[in-house]
Design an enzyme around this catalytic site. Sequence first.
Site, PDB file in Angstrom:
ATOM      1  N   SER A 198      -9.618   1.904   2.854  1.00 37.05           N
ATOM      2  CA  SER A 198      -8.741   2.679   2.000  1.00 37.05           C
ATOM      3  C   SER A 198      -7.696   1.830   1.278  1.00 37.05           C
ATOM      4  CB  SER A 198      -8.015   3.725   2.850  1.00 37.05           C
ATOM      5  OG  SER A 198      -7.212   3.091   3.830  1.00 37.05           O
TER       6      SER A 198
ATOM      7  N   LYS B 138       0.872  -1.184   0.000  1.00 43.00           N
ATOM      8  CA  LYS B 138       0.000   0.000   0.000  1.00 43.00           C
ATOM      9  C   LYS B 138       0.902   1.226   0.000  1.00 43.00           C
ATOM     10  CE  LYS B 138      -3.869   1.957   2.671  1.00 43.00           C
ATOM     11  NZ  LYS B 138      -4.748   1.760   3.852  1.00 43.00           N
TER      12      LYS B 138
ATOM     13  N   SER C 243      -9.867  -0.590   7.020  1.00 45.35           N
ATOM     14  CA  SER C 243      -9.329  -0.506   5.659  1.00 45.35           C
ATOM     15  C   SER C 243      -8.609  -1.737   5.126  1.00 45.35           C
ATOM     16  CB  SER C 243      -8.391   0.692   5.548  1.00 45.35           C
ATOM     17  OG  SER C 243      -9.161   1.850   5.454  1.00 45.35           O
TER      18      SER C 243
HETATM   19  N1  GLN Z   1     -13.183   4.323   6.556  1.00 47.43           N
HETATM   20  C1  GLN Z   1     -12.445   4.682   7.712  1.00 47.43           C
HETATM   21  C2  GLN Z   1     -11.978   6.115   7.607  1.00 47.43           C
HETATM   22  O1  GLN Z   1     -12.211   6.695   6.618  1.00 47.43           O
HETATM   23  C3  GLN Z   1     -11.295   3.754   7.939  1.00 47.43           C
HETATM   24  C4  GLN Z   1     -10.143   3.984   7.057  1.00 47.43           C
HETATM   25  C5  GLN Z   1      -8.969   3.147   7.425  1.00 47.43           C
HETATM   26  O2  GLN Z   1      -9.096   2.111   8.067  1.00 47.43           O
HETATM   27  N2  GLN Z   1      -7.792   3.611   7.037  1.00 47.43           N
HETATM   28  O3  GLN Z   1     -11.404   6.653   8.481  1.00 47.43           O
END
Ligand code: GLN
Length: 483
Positions: free
Chosen positions: A151, A76, A175
């Site tokens: 994400s 990532k 995410s």
């Molecule tokens: N959807 C969550 C956020 O926007 C989690 C994102 C994540 O786990 N990086 O914060």
Amino acid sequence: MHQLTLAGIARGLADKSFSSEELTRALLQRIHQLDPQLNSFISITDELAIAQAKAADARRAAGESGALLGAPIAHKDLFCTQGVRTSCGSKMLDSFTSPYDATVVARLAEAGTVTLGKTNMDEFAMGSANESSHYGAVKNPWNLEHVPGGSSGGSAAAVAARLLPAATGTDTGGSIRQPAALTSLTGLKPTYGRVSRWGMIAYASSLDQGGPMARTAEDCALLLQGMAGFDPKDSTSIDEPVPDYSASLNGSLQGLRIGLPKEYFGAGLDPRIADLVQASVKELEKLGAVIKEISLPNMQHAIPAYYVIAPAEASSNLSRFDGVRFGYRCENPRDLTDLYKRSRGEGFGSEVQRRIMVGTYALSAGYYDAYYLKAQKIRRLIKNDFMAAFEGVDVILGPTTPNLAWKIGAKNADPVAEYLEDVYTITANLAGLPGLSMPAGFVDGLPVGVQLLAPYFQEGRLLNVAHQYQQVTDWHTRVPNGF
Ligand code: GLN
């Protein structure tokens, strides 16, 4: 070759069916050919990959072995990789080339993995759809009009489309697990502190945790083995021995106590997903598991608490991107204030700016007690709920997401609608617990995931349950059309 799992690749490399260089070249070609449909990569690192593959082949020729020696993966794009752009999905870091490797990257490289590239992601890991990336939305290989989740959506789409066997992800509120669910992968968020955060660009430091994304639990065990362990460079890393995760896969599930929280199955859950979750429970019962109803009474407060704590930490973490030290700098600043304002205004996208504003507000004098402190109290109550539940059960099971992967753009006008997608995943981050999502079926051709949660450091138990489930189901072996 692209259908092989990490475990299959390890066998092929060990018995010399192919070399890492052959495999790496084949996958790079596949990425160049197919990724334009998906947009799952921000950078493809051909030269680095070939060099690492050759080095891995040389190590094998010299007698070394190891499940990850010569295995192609991707990171990532928030794991710092030396000499390679590390963008975090943001214009702010579009020109940032990291001078060092994150601990996760360094450890996996030492184990012999080959880095094919850096995967697309929501900007600064903020999102559940992979639409907020500066490099454009990622498409779901199961239906190119739908989001892959976020994400870590680039890692998810790439692995699901068989561009590579496995990739790293990070999980601050879901995410790893949520995109795994929406693309029919197995993804594991480890216990907070199990995997080093050093060199992982910070979003919300008390919640962020790196972990593996792959098609099977067996592969997640292999990748986690290479990622986990104490790191003196990360002050929240925990000095606990790392068990042999592959060795735990084959334990019997006879007598395993699975808790189903009654709060998980209320309004808001797509009934077709609820049916598939129940079907997975039946399979696990056949394997000997015993089902108990449990309660997590404070779950309803998790989203509001998370969406105060995460932006608060983000507002602090992202203050370092000021146009002075590194990252994007605006043209011709008039003075220092103009430099800060325009560099940040032009370098960050709208979702990141929204989170910085919310977080700064929640931390400001006069509001701190009402929002941040209150959210921290809720966080403790959520942890206490889990501790009480784990007195009576070994794992907790439920849906990973309340809905199927939605159409790209469908939730853009309403950020809160997207935040609500995290309802089942964020509690594990608030409590620091490990969680895993595994494929459990399809509705209208779109994947559905089931989430398992376990007590601290019981990653092996999660992998064991998922692996046993994957011995009697074949959802994880399905391939999206066209890939
Ligand atoms: N959807 C969550 C956020 O926007 C989690 C994102 C994540 O786990 N990086 O914060």
